[in-house]
Design a protein around this motif. Structure first.
Motif, short mmCIF file in Angstrom:
data_model
loop_
_atom_site.label_atom_id
_atom_site.label_comp_id
_atom_site.label_asym_id
_atom_site.label_seq_id
_atom_site.Cartn_x
_atom_site.Cartn_y
_atom_site.Cartn_z
N CYS A 6 0.84 -1.21 0.00
CA CYS A 6 0.00 0.00 0.00
C CYS A 6 0.87 1.25 0.00
O CYS A 6 0.51 2.28 -0.59
CB CYS A 6 -0.89 0.03 1.24
N PHE A 7 2.01 1.17 0.66
CA PHE A 7 2.92 2.30 0.81
C PHE A 7 3.67 2.60 -0.49
O PHE A 7 3.70 3.74 -0.94
CB PHE A 7 3.88 2.00 1.96
N VAL A 8 4.26 1.57 -1.12
CA VAL A 8 5.13 1.82 -2.27
C VAL A 8 4.47 1.51 -3.61
O VAL A 8 4.97 1.94 -4.66
CB VAL A 8 6.45 1.05 -2.16
N GLY A 9 3.38 0.75 -3.62
CA GLY A 9 2.72 0.42 -4.86
C GLY A 9 3.35 -0.76 -5.58
O GLY A 9 4.27 -1.41 -5.07
N ASP A 10 2.86 -1.03 -6.79
CA ASP A 10 3.28 -2.21 -7.55
C ASP A 10 4.46 -1.95 -8.48
O ASP A 10 5.04 -2.88 -9.03
CB ASP A 10 2.12 -2.74 -8.41
N ALA A 11 4.83 -0.70 -8.67
CA ALA A 11 5.84 -0.38 -9.69
C ALA A 11 7.23 -0.88 -9.31
O ALA A 11 8.13 -0.92 -10.15
CB ALA A 11 5.90 1.14 -9.89
#
Length: 257
Positions: free
Chosen positions: A179-184
């Motif tokens: 949730c913090f850094v995302g999927d990228a």
């Protein structure tokens, strides 16, 4: 005599400075000795985490790192010496632990952590502390923690900055690391200490703060050190110096939690 038996006079003496703290006490110390913590990454962050959790009497420690000790590590990775250069970090960390307190139980894994093995590496742990140095590994560990319902402490460092955050993403209203850094960041890309440099003592501050947060979490049911602070990101700046805390929101579209 097992590490969990703090009635042994030698163990009582060893942990006396904890036991006299009202915020920890005998019940909190007993909780620590019953705890199992998996430390993923035994580098600059994992080293002080291991030292202080072993000092706190955490009874079982799973130590995970596939790397070998290098001369450049010694500037900040405080459990190793020149004699360890060329040896596996997991084996060297277990040797340090055995010399420090042979009553503690250690399990070691010298495999690289990925999405395929992360869940098995954290099995049975009450808490995972992640001090690894790339996003792909951090996300694999986070996803495994969510799936296994295991709390995660994530710590990272760069140059003069550090960050520590606690996650319990399997809970409905709590975020996970993804949730913090995302999927990228699923690809194995991340700035490294070799490229950017890092202040050795800054790594120690970050790892030591992570160890404090770990003790807070492990004693939450029996001690009085305050709330674990799920979803709180603590940012440390060694140049100012200063520290601030942010709240991470749960991502409703997160594919992990």
């Amino acid at each position: 005599m097992s590490a969990s038996d703090i009635s042994d006079p030698a163990r009582l003496d060893r942990f006396a400075r904890h036991i006299v703290l009202p915020e920890i006490g005998g019940a909190g110390q007993a909780a620590l000795t019953r705890s199992h913590v998996a430390i993923i990454g035994l580098g600059g962050i994992g080293a002080p985490v291991l030292q202080y959790l072993a000092g706190a009497g955490v009874g079982t420690l799973t130590l995970v790192d596939d790397g070998e000790v290098e001369a450049s590590n010694l500037q900040r990775q405080t459990i190793y010496t020149t004699r360890d250069i060329g040896h596996g970090k997991a084996v060297s960390a277990r040797r340090w632990l055995a010399n420090f307190d042979d009553k503690l139980t250690a399990h070691i894994h010298d495999r690289r952590v990925d999405a395929g093995n992360a869940k098995s590496l954290i099995a049975e742990a009450d808490l995972v502390v992640d001090g690894t140095d790339n996003f792909a590994t951090r996300l694999a560990v986070s996803d495994a923690c969510v799936a296994a319902h295991v709390p995660l402490l994530s710590a990272a460092i760069g140059r003069f900055q550090g960050q520590v955050a606690a996650f319990q993403g399997h809970l409905e209203d709590e975020p996970c690391y993804r949730c913090f850094v995302g999927d990228a960041f699923d690809a194995e890309d991340c700035d490294t200490c070799a490229e950017d440099g890092v202040l050795g003592a800054m790594v120690g501050w970050t790892g030591t703060f992570a160890a404090i947060q770990a003790v807070r979490i492990l004693t939450a049911g029996s001690g009085h050190m305050g709330e674990p602070g799920w979803g709180k990101l603590h940012l440390m700046d060694g140049l100012k110096p200063a520290m601030r805390t942010l709240t991470i929101a749960k991502d409703a579209a997160c594919k992990a939690c």
